[in-house]
Enzyme design. Sequence first.
Site, PDB file in Angstrom:
ATOM      1  N   SER A   1     -25.215  25.474 100.973  1.00  0.00           N
ATOM      2  CA  SER A   1     -25.439  24.441  99.957  1.00  0.00           C
ATOM      3  C   SER A   1     -24.204  24.146  99.107  1.00  0.00           C
ATOM      4  O   SER A   1     -24.213  23.218  98.318  1.00  0.00           O
ATOM      5  CB  SER A   1     -26.594  24.853  99.024  1.00  0.00           C
ATOM      6  OG  SER A   1     -26.185  25.884  98.148  1.00  0.00           O
TER       7      SER A   1
ATOM      8  N   LYS B   1     -24.719  27.671  92.357  1.00  0.00           N
ATOM      9  CA  LYS B   1     -24.747  26.221  92.259  1.00  0.00           C
ATOM     10  C   LYS B   1     -23.757  25.745  91.185  1.00  0.00           C
ATOM     11  O   LYS B   1     -23.212  26.541  90.414  1.00  0.00           O
ATOM     12  CB  LYS B   1     -26.162  25.729  91.879  1.00  0.00           C
ATOM     13  CG  LYS B   1     -27.254  26.049  92.898  1.00  0.00           C
ATOM     14  CD  LYS B   1     -27.104  25.241  94.169  1.00  0.00           C
ATOM     15  CE  LYS B   1     -28.239  25.509  95.146  1.00  0.00           C
ATOM     16  NZ  LYS B   1     -28.177  26.819  95.761  1.00  0.00           N
TER      17      LYS B   1
END
Length: 522
Positions: A444, A481
């Site tokens: 991701s 993230k």
Amino acid sequence: MKFDKKQIKLINNKPNGHLLIKGPKGSGKTTAFIHKIPSLLNNYCISKDDKILVAACNEEYSDYFYSVYRNIEGEKYHQNSFFDEDNSDKLEIRTIDSLVSYYLNKYVKNNNENLTLASFEEREAELKDAIRIVSKKYGKKRPAILNLDHIKFIQDEIKWIKSCDYLNLEEYQSANRVGRINNLNIEISKILRRNSKQRQAIFEVLEEYTNNLRKLNKIDVQDMELLALNEAKKAPIINYTHIFIDNSQQLTKVQLELFKSLYNEKSYSSITFIMDTFETAIPNAWLVKGRHFSSLGYDMKGKCISLNESYKEIEVEEIEEFVDSSDKLIQKNETNKNLLRKDEANKNFSSSSSLTLGSIEYIDLKRNVSHRFIKDSGSVDEIYVDYNNFEEKVDDIVNIPVFNEIAAGNPILINEYIEDSYSLPKDWVRSSKDVFMLKVKGDSMINKNIYDGDYVVISKQNMPRIKDIVAVDIEGEATLKTYKVIDGKIALIPENDKYQPIIIDDQQFNVLGVAIGLIKNS
């Protein structure tokens, strides 16, 4: 069998309370420990009541343990110490099921009950009846989960509740149950929020279902284990001074607590957990999804030994081929066969990683600069940096603790124990205080050049800046993230278009730190 240094250390170490041994299949975890048994029998089973329990997950593993142990008798280095005195009657190799059956029979006898295991059809019939009874109680206001179409999910949830020994509603209501998806693609993380009516309804079904079975003198597998645990806690027939638990990553909390109740803790006793890394745990296993050894009362920091893949005998021809394909520094240090074996036994990461050999790239995320360096394969703490085509040794280095994986994808667990340590030049990280490393799992963050298998260096701080890459713990699970704020709410942004942002709403979360560096897995 030849052992590497970690295995030899494991065999020779004195028992010292609890210990975790982990590694992939074939790394010799179980074999090394069984080779330790003669020493335990001869030197650390002092009293008449001292015994050793080796717990196998099934009969096949039990037979294998016996086979390995019998072979030890022919190994010369054990004979002088072990066979001077025959303590073999102090060793028991038993399956988990046999221990459960033993204490269940003890319960039945002590309580004069005639209990038998319910068949699948009986369990399903009584569960359907329980769902109907609880649904009728709620009437038109019944929670959505109380539907026979959801019976498989309810059944699995009841198994999980019992396997976790959550036998009162308050425990279940406060338990971490995040991220589970049932076979109908319902987001259970939303349906089964803490302290919800949905959880209360499921727990009421559990109670009704269990009572229905007991009226028939029937129990399910989870009830068997609970009754056995309670009986063992009351008065264990045998206490074990040394307990070895294989495949601990597959055990439920009730099973793990059963072993704890049989543990005879002394100054020289030990309880050892064997854990296979990379193996998928069973659905009701306790040591996953935010559950750590600390929940069982064990602090594994400094009590963990990580073994690599199987030790392999390397021939001279293989070494020469390896030398030809490596850089100059590796050639200098790897021409000797013994040095190559030394590296295999002492490298920082598992053998699936290439970080300890060859040229390695370190990216300083704060300064936006890249460095290349070489770790001396003969000494894991020696680092060489290329300055104008000259390899210069770095004297001022820091050792950074390495923990388990962090997700660059869907959130996963970070284990609480230190996997290893890794050395880097001090001026690259500026300070070793409150800095640690995590292995990246997932894709991701690929738009930030962070790929599966890379290692990210994290600086502990809970106040990140906008656009910092952060490691965040969300209700016991962690992810990597980009940190942003959208409409006044914290947003964790993936750097890959196929993933959706994570908006922090009412979840319990904690910023573990900010990424300051990256070691590329290449």
